[in-house]
Design a protein around this motif. Structure first.
Motif, PDB file in Angstrom:
ATOM      1  N   VAL A   1       0.864  -1.175   0.000  1.00 21.67           N
ATOM      2  CA  VAL A   1       0.000   0.000   0.000  1.00 21.67           C
ATOM      3  C   VAL A   1       0.903   1.228   0.000  1.00 21.67           C
ATOM      4  O   VAL A   1       1.817   1.323   0.829  1.00 21.67           O
ATOM      5  N   VAL A   2       0.650   2.146  -0.913  1.00 17.18           N
ATOM      6  CA  VAL A   2       1.478   3.351  -0.996  1.00 17.18           C
ATOM      7  C   VAL A   2       0.574   4.581  -0.905  1.00 17.18           C
ATOM      8  O   VAL A   2      -0.343   4.761  -1.714  1.00 17.18           O
ATOM      9  N   ASP A   3       0.825   5.396   0.114  1.00 14.22           N
ATOM     10  CA  ASP A   3       0.106   6.655   0.294  1.00 14.22           C
ATOM     11  C   ASP A   3       1.148   7.762   0.223  1.00 14.22           C
ATOM     12  O   ASP A   3       1.772   8.118   1.224  1.00 14.22           O
ATOM     13  N   ALA A   4       1.375   8.274  -0.985  1.00 19.26           N
ATOM     14  CA  ALA A   4       2.398   9.285  -1.210  1.00 19.26           C
ATOM     15  C   ALA A   4       1.907  10.221  -2.314  1.00 19.26           C
ATOM     16  O   ALA A   4       0.803  10.045  -2.855  1.00 19.26           O
ATOM     17  N   THR A   5       2.715  11.189  -2.663  1.00 20.23           N
ATOM     18  CA  THR A   5       2.294  12.188  -3.638  1.00 20.23           C
ATOM     19  C   THR A   5       3.231  12.210  -4.847  1.00 20.23           C
ATOM     20  O   THR A   5       4.355  11.728  -4.804  1.00 20.23           O
ATOM     21  N   ARG A   6       2.711  12.736  -5.943  1.00 21.61           N
ATOM     22  CA  ARG A   6       3.460  13.028  -7.172  1.00 21.61           C
ATOM     23  C   ARG A   6       4.382  11.886  -7.582  1.00 21.61           C
ATOM     24  O   ARG A   6       3.957  10.745  -7.707  1.00 21.61           O
ATOM     25  N   GLU A   7       5.671  12.199  -7.830  1.00 22.13           N
ATOM     26  CA  GLU A   7       6.578  11.192  -8.385  1.00 22.13           C
ATOM     27  C   GLU A   7       6.760  10.001  -7.453  1.00 22.13           C
ATOM     28  O   GLU A   7       6.953   8.873  -7.912  1.00 22.13           O
ATOM     29  N   LEU A   8       6.713  10.238  -6.146  1.00 20.27           N
ATOM     30  CA  LEU A   8       6.851   9.130  -5.204  1.00 20.27           C
ATOM     31  C   LEU A   8       5.805   8.057  -5.484  1.00 20.27           C
ATOM     32  O   LEU A   8       6.086   6.864  -5.407  1.00 20.27           O
ATOM     33  N   LEU A   9       4.599   8.503  -5.800  1.00 21.25           N
ATOM     34  CA  LEU A   9       3.512   7.570  -6.081  1.00 21.25           C
ATOM     35  C   LEU A   9       3.603   7.026  -7.504  1.00 21.25           C
ATOM     36  O   LEU A   9       3.534   5.811  -7.736  1.00 21.25           O
ATOM     37  N   VAL A  10       3.767   7.901  -8.454  1.00 25.07           N
ATOM     38  CA  VAL A  10       3.774   7.496  -9.865  1.00 25.07           C
ATOM     39  C   VAL A  10       4.882   6.494 -10.159  1.00 25.07           C
ATOM     40  O   VAL A  10       4.685   5.521 -10.901  1.00 25.07           O
ATOM     41  N   ASN A  11       6.038   6.685  -9.546  1.00 26.09           N
ATOM     42  CA  ASN A  11       7.194   5.850  -9.874  1.00 26.09           C
ATOM     43  C   ASN A  11       7.104   4.423  -9.333  1.00 26.09           C
ATOM     44  O   ASN A  11       7.897   3.565  -9.733  1.00 26.09           O
ATOM     45  N   VAL A  12       6.165   4.152  -8.428  1.00 27.97           N
ATOM     46  CA  VAL A  12       6.032   2.778  -7.919  1.00 27.97           C
ATOM     47  C   VAL A  12       4.932   1.995  -8.632  1.00 27.97           C
ATOM     48  O   VAL A  12       4.768   0.804  -8.384  1.00 27.97           O
ATOM     49  N   LEU A  13       4.200   2.632  -9.523  1.00 24.52           N
ATOM     50  CA  LEU A  13       3.069   1.961 -10.158  1.00 24.52           C
ATOM     51  C   LEU A  13       3.504   0.742 -10.963  1.00 24.52           C
ATOM     52  O   LEU A  13       2.760  -0.234 -11.079  1.00 24.52           O
ATOM     53  N   LYS A  14       4.710   0.756 -11.496  1.00 25.34           N
ATOM     54  CA  LYS A  14       5.199  -0.372 -12.293  1.00 25.34           C
ATOM     55  C   LYS A  14       5.341  -1.642 -11.467  1.00 25.34           C
ATOM     56  O   LYS A  14       5.420  -2.752 -12.018  1.00 25.34           O
ATOM     57  N   TYR A  15       5.342  -1.505 -10.127  1.00 32.36           N
ATOM     58  CA  TYR A  15       5.440  -2.679  -9.262  1.00 32.36           C
ATOM     59  C   TYR A  15       4.066  -3.177  -8.813  1.00 32.36           C
ATOM     60  O   TYR A  15       3.976  -4.041  -7.955  1.00 32.36           O
ATOM     61  N   ARG A  16       3.027  -2.645  -9.405  1.00 31.65           N
ATOM     62  CA  ARG A  16       1.643  -3.075  -9.166  1.00 31.65           C
ATOM     63  C   ARG A  16       1.268  -3.108  -7.680  1.00 31.65           C
ATOM     64  O   ARG A  16       0.930  -4.166  -7.115  1.00 31.65           O
ATOM     65  N   PRO A  17       1.336  -1.949  -7.013  1.00 30.87           N
ATOM     66  CA  PRO A  17       0.937  -1.915  -5.603  1.00 30.87           C
ATOM     67  C   PRO A  17      -0.528  -2.326  -5.440  1.00 30.87           C
ATOM     68  O   PRO A  17      -1.366  -2.032  -6.288  1.00 30.87           O
ATOM     69  N   PHE A  18      -0.818  -2.981  -4.335  1.00 28.53           N
ATOM     70  CA  PHE A  18      -2.176  -3.437  -4.065  1.00 28.53           C
ATOM     71  C   PHE A  18      -3.140  -2.261  -3.946  1.00 28.53           C
ATOM     72  O   PHE A  18      -4.277  -2.311  -4.427  1.00 28.53           O
ATOM     73  N   LEU A  19      -2.693  -1.189  -3.297  1.00 27.26           N
ATOM     74  CA  LEU A  19      -3.568  -0.035  -3.087  1.00 27.26           C
ATOM     75  C   LEU A  19      -2.751   1.240  -3.106  1.00 27.26           C
ATOM     76  O   LEU A  19      -1.658   1.300  -2.538  1.00 27.26           O
ATOM     77  N   ILE A  20      -3.288   2.260  -3.769  1.00 29.64           N
ATOM     78  CA  ILE A  20      -2.766   3.621  -3.617  1.00 29.64           C
ATOM     79  C   ILE A  20      -3.924   4.504  -3.168  1.00 29.64           C
ATOM     80  O   ILE A  20      -5.078   4.232  -3.491  1.00 29.64           O
ATOM     81  N   LYS A  21      -3.614   5.548  -2.387  1.00 25.76           N
ATOM     82  CA  LYS A  21      -4.683   6.400  -1.866  1.00 25.76           C
ATOM     83  C   LYS A  21      -4.336   7.887  -1.990  1.00 25.76           C
ATOM     84  O   LYS A  21      -4.002   8.558  -1.014  1.00 25.76           O
ATOM     85  N   PRO A  22      -4.428   8.423  -3.184  1.00 23.45           N
ATOM     86  CA  PRO A  22      -4.302   9.876  -3.298  1.00 23.45           C
ATOM     87  C   PRO A  22      -5.617  10.548  -2.907  1.00 23.45           C
ATOM     88  O   PRO A  22      -6.687   9.924  -2.961  1.00 23.45           O
ATOM     89  N   ASN A  23      -5.567  11.807  -2.496  1.00 26.15           N
ATOM     90  CA  ASN A  23      -6.815  12.562  -2.433  1.00 26.15           C
ATOM     91  C   ASN A  23      -7.029  13.233  -3.786  1.00 26.15           C
ATOM     92  O   ASN A  23      -6.184  13.158  -4.682  1.00 26.15           O
TER      93      ASN A  23
END
Length: 301
Positions: A160-182
């Motif tokens: 689960v990754v709750d982060a912003t901008r590049e921190l979040l976008v750059n982990v998407l290739k690892y198929r995180p189970f959940l992301i939670k942006p507002n």
């Protein structure tokens, strides 16, 4: 087991006063010390929901000891790495006509400290949950989240990754189970201001296409939207209540979503519980309690 990582946990010194007047002596009406840090918040709310977790990260000095002791008193297990120098940070939260925050820097962390954390994470197994929440301290590389997810990629850990901008976008290739942006953070990723559910859903779908399995978007007074990995789209309205506290509401939503999903495997229920947890914290002076969450759910959780 659920593991939460808070790189820079803190003691939050919360003061309340009628108004903040710069350049003058201000006297508080009340003050309290709370535990701070996004992963720490997730662990505390999970405990309220009867879910065990292990809080990981780094602590230093007498403030670090106070953080460990405070979590132990709340029934949260910790395996922090103790740094040889510096102090875990103290953040000042001023609640007056508007909320003002002064966040401390915290201790420096080097490559050896990061490797010690990664070796702890090497022990995670299939089905474990890892929550990475918040920013990365300036003393660590900006790709730290990516390195952690890459290291765990073959273990089938639910990340689960709750982060912003590049921190979040750059982990998407690892198929995180959940992301939670507002919704504001989601708009920042795409360089636009989002208005209405349609635009929020469009951007959330793009993050799914880039790799996120489930995308949970909190929208403050407009509720929350979830796109699940099965193709479902779920929407809840915001609960009615008086907002007292904006700190930790998003972390509480993550905790509620995880607790709901892990106990039922029902995404709709997980969203409802996550929304109730986030609102219960927003309507309280501190993090949500089980009783406050159940009151909003209208049922035992």
């Amino acid at each position: 087991m659920i593991y939460t990582v808070t790189f820079n946990p803190a003691l939050d010194y919360v003061v309340r006063l009628p108004a903040l007047e710069l350049g003058l002596v201000n006297r508080t009406e009340s003050e309290e010390v709370q535990l701070g840090g996004k992963g720490v918040n997730v662990s505390c709310v999970l405990r309220q929901l009867g879910q065990e977790s292990v809080a990981l990260g780094f602590v230093a000095g007498f403030t670090g000891k106070a953080i460990e002791d405070g979590l132990a008193q709340r029934g949260v297990r910790t395996e922090f790495i103790r740094l040889p120098g510096g102090l875990s940070r103290i953040n000042v939260k001023i609640k007056a006509a508007a909320e003002t925050e002064i966040n401390g820097l915290g201790p420096a962390m080097d490559g050896a400290a990061l490797e010690a954390l990664c070796k702890k994470l090497d022990g995670l197994r299939q089905g474990d949950v890892l929550v990475l929440a918040g920013s990365i301290p300036r003393s660590l590389p900006g790709d730290t989240y990516e390195k952690i997810l890459a290291r765990l990629e073959k273990k089938q850990v639910l990340c689960v990754v709750d982060a912003t901008r590049e921190l979040l976008v750059n982990v998407l290739k690892y198929r995180p189970f959940l992301i939670k942006p507002n919704d504001h953070e989601l708009g920042e990723i795409f360089g636009r201001t989002l208005s209405g559910d349609g635009e929020v859903r469009q951007c959330a779908e793009e993050l799914q296409r880039r790799g996120a399995r489930n995308v949970l978007v909190s929208m403050a007074g407009r509720g929350a939207l979830l796109l699940d990995e099965l193709g479902g789209v779920h929407r809840v309205d915001a609960h009615r209540g008086s907002v007292k506290n904006s700190v930790g509401a998003g972390d509480s939503m993550v905790a509620g979503f995880l607790a709901g999903y892990l106990t039922t495997r029902d995404y709709a229920y997980a969203l409802r519980l996550g929304s109730a947890c986030g609102s219960a914290t927003a309507f309280s002076d501190g993090l949500a309690t089980r009783a406050e969450i159940e009151a909003l759910m209208g049922e035992d959780v």
